[in-house]
Motif scaffolding. Sequence first.
Motif, PDB file in Angstrom:
ATOM      1  N   PHE A 140       0.830  -1.208   0.000  1.00 45.18           N
ATOM      2  CA  PHE A 140       0.000   0.000   0.000  1.00 45.18           C
ATOM      3  C   PHE A 140       0.864   1.259   0.000  1.00 45.18           C
ATOM      4  O   PHE A 140       0.553   2.235  -0.687  1.00 45.18           O
ATOM      5  N   SER A 141       1.980   1.228   0.715  1.00 45.07           N
ATOM      6  CA  SER A 141       2.898   2.365   0.722  1.00 45.07           C
ATOM      7  C   SER A 141       3.446   2.641  -0.678  1.00 45.07           C
ATOM      8  O   SER A 141       3.541   3.785  -1.110  1.00 45.07           O
ATOM      9  N   ARG A 142       3.778   1.557  -1.406  1.00 38.87           N
ATOM     10  CA  ARG A 142       4.273   1.712  -2.777  1.00 38.87           C
ATOM     11  C   ARG A 142       3.183   2.271  -3.681  1.00 38.87           C
ATOM     12  O   ARG A 142       3.449   3.099  -4.543  1.00 38.87           O
ATOM     13  N   LEU A 143       1.954   1.810  -3.484  1.00 37.94           N
ATOM     14  CA  LEU A 143       0.838   2.328  -4.284  1.00 37.94           C
ATOM     15  C   LEU A 143       0.646   3.819  -4.053  1.00 37.94           C
ATOM     16  O   LEU A 143       0.381   4.572  -4.985  1.00 37.94           O
ATOM     17  N   GLN A 144       0.786   4.260  -2.814  1.00 36.59           N
ATOM     18  CA  GLN A 144       0.637   5.677  -2.516  1.00 36.59           C
ATOM     19  C   GLN A 144       1.717   6.504  -3.207  1.00 36.59           C
ATOM     20  O   GLN A 144       1.464   7.634  -3.598  1.00 36.59           O
ATOM     21  N   GLN A 145       2.911   5.952  -3.356  1.00 38.80           N
ATOM     22  CA  GLN A 145       3.990   6.662  -4.033  1.00 38.80           C
ATOM     23  C   GLN A 145       3.783   6.697  -5.542  1.00 38.80           C
ATOM     24  O   GLN A 145       4.153   7.657  -6.201  1.00 38.80           O
ATOM     25  N   MET A 146       3.196   5.632  -6.103  1.00 39.99           N
ATOM     26  CA  MET A 146       3.075   5.481  -7.548  1.00 39.99           C
ATOM     27  C   MET A 146       1.787   6.052  -8.124  1.00 39.99           C
ATOM     28  O   MET A 146       1.715   6.290  -9.319  1.00 39.99           O
ATOM     29  N   CYS A 147       0.762   6.212  -7.298  1.00 45.92           N
ATOM     30  CA  CYS A 147      -0.582   6.498  -7.815  1.00 45.92           C
ATOM     31  C   CYS A 147      -1.218   7.693  -7.130  1.00 45.92           C
ATOM     32  O   CYS A 147      -0.861   8.051  -6.018  1.00 45.92           O
ATOM     33  N   THR A 148      -2.203   8.253  -7.806  1.00 46.86           N
ATOM     34  CA  THR A 148      -3.113   9.213  -7.214  1.00 46.86           C
ATOM     35  C   THR A 148      -4.463   8.521  -7.155  1.00 46.86           C
ATOM     36  O   THR A 148      -4.956   8.026  -8.165  1.00 46.86           O
ATOM     37  N   PHE A 149      -5.041   8.435  -5.979  1.00 47.50           N
ATOM     38  CA  PHE A 149      -6.314   7.750  -5.817  1.00 47.50           C
ATOM     39  C   PHE A 149      -7.454   8.673  -6.235  1.00 47.50           C
ATOM     40  O   PHE A 149      -7.544   9.806  -5.770  1.00 47.50           O
ATOM     41  N   ILE A 150      -8.292   8.208  -7.132  1.00 45.20           N
ATOM     42  CA  ILE A 150      -9.440   8.973  -7.623  1.00 45.20           C
ATOM     43  C   ILE A 150     -10.681   8.140  -7.395  1.00 45.20           C
ATOM     44  O   ILE A 150     -10.795   7.012  -7.885  1.00 45.20           O
ATOM     45  N   HIS A 151     -11.616   8.686  -6.645  1.00 44.16           N
ATOM     46  CA  HIS A 151     -12.873   8.001  -6.372  1.00 44.16           C
ATOM     47  C   HIS A 151     -13.905   8.451  -7.407  1.00 44.16           C
ATOM     48  O   HIS A 151     -14.217   9.640  -7.502  1.00 44.16           O
ATOM     49  N   VAL A 152     -14.400   7.510  -8.194  1.00 40.51           N
ATOM     50  CA  VAL A 152     -15.369   7.810  -9.240  1.00 40.51           C
ATOM     51  C   VAL A 152     -16.753   7.459  -8.731  1.00 40.51           C
ATOM     52  O   VAL A 152     -16.990   6.357  -8.249  1.00 40.51           O
TER      53      VAL A 152
END
Length: 67
Positions: A48-60
């Motif tokens: 999850f830490s890696r995902l936070q570094q690699m991505c921007t979370f967008i709630h559709v």
Amino acid sequence: IMMYMGTTIKPAQSIIMNRHMRFPTLFTNFTTNLTPEGLENKYGDRVFSRLQQMCTFIHVTGKDLRK
């Protein structure tokens, strides 16, 4: 989850970790029905830490068009 020669393999987790090692500053697109909390529960703190570094979370939100 898959088994390979007696070893448990989690394909999504492997893809995320390998992508982060090879391209740490390159943003990556993923789609999921999980919330950020659900991702953390499913894959653990490290992934999850890696995902936070690699991505921007967008709630559709809105109408589901998959009918």
